[in-house]
Design a protein around this motif. Structure first.
Motif, short mmCIF file in Angstrom:
data_model
loop_
_atom_site.label_atom_id
_atom_site.label_comp_id
_atom_site.label_asym_id
_atom_site.label_seq_id
_atom_site.Cartn_x
_atom_site.Cartn_y
_atom_site.Cartn_z
N ARG A 1 -126.09 -35.30 18.95
CA ARG A 1 -126.81 -36.57 18.88
C ARG A 1 -126.98 -37.21 20.27
N ASP A 2 -125.88 -37.23 21.05
CA ASP A 2 -125.94 -37.89 22.35
C ASP A 2 -126.79 -37.12 23.35
N ALA A 3 -126.79 -35.79 23.26
CA ALA A 3 -127.63 -35.00 24.17
C ALA A 3 -129.10 -35.34 23.98
N GLU A 4 -129.50 -35.53 22.75
CA GLU A 4 -130.89 -35.88 22.47
C GLU A 4 -131.17 -37.33 22.85
N HIS A 5 -130.20 -38.21 22.54
CA HIS A 5 -130.40 -39.63 22.80
C HIS A 5 -130.48 -39.94 24.29
N HIS A 6 -129.69 -39.25 25.10
CA HIS A 6 -129.64 -39.53 26.53
C HIS A 6 -130.51 -38.60 27.37
N GLY A 7 -131.35 -37.83 26.72
CA GLY A 7 -132.32 -37.03 27.44
C GLY A 7 -131.78 -35.78 28.09
N ILE A 8 -130.60 -35.32 27.66
CA ILE A 8 -130.06 -34.09 28.21
C ILE A 8 -130.85 -32.89 27.69
N ALA A 9 -131.26 -32.96 26.43
CA ALA A 9 -132.04 -31.87 25.83
C ALA A 9 -132.85 -32.42 24.67
N ASP A 10 -133.98 -31.79 24.40
CA ASP A 10 -134.77 -32.18 23.23
C ASP A 10 -134.10 -31.71 21.96
N ASP A 11 -133.47 -30.54 22.03
CA ASP A 11 -132.76 -29.98 20.87
C ASP A 11 -131.28 -29.91 21.23
N GLY A 12 -130.53 -30.87 20.74
CA GLY A 12 -129.11 -30.95 21.09
C GLY A 12 -128.31 -29.77 20.63
N ALA A 13 -128.63 -29.22 19.47
CA ALA A 13 -127.86 -28.10 18.95
C ALA A 13 -128.04 -26.86 19.82
N VAL A 14 -129.28 -26.61 20.25
CA VAL A 14 -129.54 -25.45 21.11
C VAL A 14 -128.83 -25.64 22.45
N TRP A 15 -128.92 -26.85 23.00
CA TRP A 15 -128.23 -27.12 24.27
C TRP A 15 -126.73 -26.91 24.14
N LEU A 16 -126.12 -27.42 23.08
CA LEU A 16 -124.67 -27.31 22.94
C LEU A 16 -124.23 -25.86 22.80
N GLU A 17 -124.99 -25.09 22.06
CA GLU A 17 -124.64 -23.67 21.92
C GLU A 17 -124.71 -22.96 23.27
N ALA A 18 -125.72 -23.28 24.08
CA ALA A 18 -125.87 -22.66 25.40
C ALA A 18 -124.75 -23.12 26.34
N ALA A 19 -124.38 -24.39 26.29
CA ALA A 19 -123.31 -24.90 27.15
C ALA A 19 -121.98 -24.26 26.79
N ALA A 20 -121.71 -24.16 25.48
CA ALA A 20 -120.45 -23.55 25.05
C ALA A 20 -120.40 -22.09 25.48
N ARG A 21 -121.49 -21.37 25.32
CA ARG A 21 -121.52 -19.96 25.69
C ARG A 21 -121.34 -19.80 27.19
N ALA A 22 -121.93 -20.68 27.98
CA ALA A 22 -121.79 -20.60 29.43
C ALA A 22 -120.33 -20.77 29.84
N VAL A 23 -119.62 -21.70 29.22
CA VAL A 23 -118.20 -21.90 29.53
C VAL A 23 -117.39 -20.67 29.17
N LEU A 24 -117.60 -20.16 27.98
CA LEU A 24 -116.82 -19.00 27.53
C LEU A 24 -117.10 -17.78 28.42
N ASP A 25 -118.35 -17.56 28.77
CA ASP A 25 -118.68 -16.43 29.64
C ASP A 25 -118.06 -16.59 31.02
N ARG A 26 -118.06 -17.82 31.54
CA ARG A 26 -117.50 -18.02 32.88
C ARG A 26 -115.99 -17.83 32.89
#
Length: 399
Positions: free
Chosen positions: A111-136
């Motif tokens: 919800r906050d990612a979409e509200h604060h303009g981090i991403a248009d699709d918050g769910a897609v952004w969160l999945e990508a962010a989580a995967r980036a952390v795990l991969d790193r």
């Protein structure tokens, strides 16, 4: 129905929480099991909680349990609070209280990612962010949140809470929230602390790397039942409201867990009823008078929602902040009698509540002073900084 009066509840507290000198335990894991879990939101609290319940436990023993043996593991769970868990209790937390925290944080992040303009699709952004952390973190030494934020563009962005024109408004990076969600899910965990035992500077690593094996969460029902079983063994008798508050869960989940463990109802002073484990309603004898100095957010102070059997409601404003966080406390014979603070040279001193001289007899003051001297010697001049410092700790009086 067996009646379990307040004086017997205080005697149970003294024994089961290893606070009476005759009932202290040996080492960090035993002290943690006595309380089910240790509060660990404040960096120094687990160390001080262990010291209060053991005869002599060096700081290095707590560090060893947390960072070398990893028999204790810090994890976010009940009420979104960080606790130090015995390792064998983690699957139950992951399947129940932690899963609830992770799901709630995930929804807020989307919800906050979409509200604060981090991403248009918050769910897609969160999945990508989580995967980036795990991969790193895969195959990597533990990294700090700052290192991850600087290396991973997926973690960029901030959210705002409150009105920035007011003192409570603030802007914060979103990266720590992503890490907290992954932590609650059990996919990552805090590794070695880059600061001293008094300063929290955590690093992050994969949970499987830290523990050497994957953790299999229990089902939700099994998880809550195990948490309730452990809590009743440490804190029983407790009421349904106590458990709902402690778990940060629902009455439905608590009632199901009480049924699953076969909890037995007992009568409490004041007309309420509480619950104990099967076979744990036998009468226990009294214990002798005792003194203890407990740290900020200690698990005993924070263990029940209903605290009247060990805390005068009139004293709450001196000892707790407006969010219900307890500062350091001084206990005499099963009740909170004051707080403790440190002088600039590290010396521990006891601060009694208003009228405390009438509530604490001379032998009680002497016992509290002995505990202050014991804690001063153990701290050896180190001064603990508290995030949640109560009015009494700060020397303030109420209007």
């Amino acid at each position: 129905m067996r009646s379990l009066p307040d004086d017997e509840r205080r005697a149970r507290l003294a024994r089961r929480h290893a606070l009476h000198p005759d009932h202290r335990v040996d080492g960090p894991v035993a002290a943690t099991r006595a309380l089910t879990v240790l509060h660990a939101t404040e960096q120094a609290t687990p160390y001080l909680s262990v010291h209060a319940r053991t005869t002599s436990t060096p700081l290095g023993d707590v560090d060893a349990a947390l960072f070398q043996e990893r028999s204790l593991v810090k994890h976010p769970a009940m009420r979104r609070t960080i606790f130090a868990f015995p390792r064998d209790l983690l699957p139950a937390a992951l399947g129940s209280a932690s899963a609830r925290v992770a799901a709630e944080e995930g929804r807020r992040l989307v919800r906050d990612a979409e509200h604060h303009g981090i991403a248009d699709d918050g769910a897609v952004w969160l999945e990508a962010a989580a995967r980036a952390v795990l991969d790193r973190l895969a195959g990597s030494p533990p990294l700090t949140a700052r290192q991850l934020r600087e290396e991973l563009p997926e973690l960029a962005g901030t959210t705002t809470t409150g009105n920035l024109d007011k003192r409570w408004g603030r802007t914060a990076p979103v990266a720590p929230r992503v890490l907290t969600m992954l932590w609650a899910e059990g996919r990552i965990t805090r590794g070695p602390n880059a600061g001293s035992w008094r300063v929290s500077r955590p690093t992050w690593t994969l949970m499987t790397d830290w523990l050497g094996a994957p953790l299999d969460p229990t089902s939700t029902e099994e998880g809550y039942a195990e948490l309730v079983r452990r809590w009743l063994g440490s804190f029983g008798p407790g009421t349904e409201d106590d458990l709902v508050w402690w778990l940060g869960s629902t009455k439905t989940a608590v009632r199901a867990a009480l049924a699953d463990v076969g909890a037995v109802r007992v009568a409490l002073d004041g007309g309420a009823h509480g619950w104990v484990l099967p076979g744990d309603d036998e009468e226990e004898g009294p214990v002798g008078p005792w003194a203890a100095l407990l740290p900020t957010l200690d698990a005993t102070t924070m263990g029940w929602r209903g605290r009247d059997f060990y805390l005068d409601p009139r004293d709450v404003p001196y000892l707790f902040d407006t969010n219900g966080n307890a500062g350091n406390t001084a206990w005499w014979d099963g009740r909170i009698a004051g707080a403790w603070a440190q002088d600039p040279d590290g010396t521990v001193r006891v601060v009694l509540l208003p009228g405390g001289e009438e509530r604490v007899p001379p032998e009680g003051r002497e016992a509290l002073d002995r505990e202050a001297a014991r804690l001063s010697a153990w701290l050896d001049g180190e001064v603990v900084t508290n995030v949640y410092a109560s009015r009494l700790m700060r020397g303030e009086r109420l209007p």
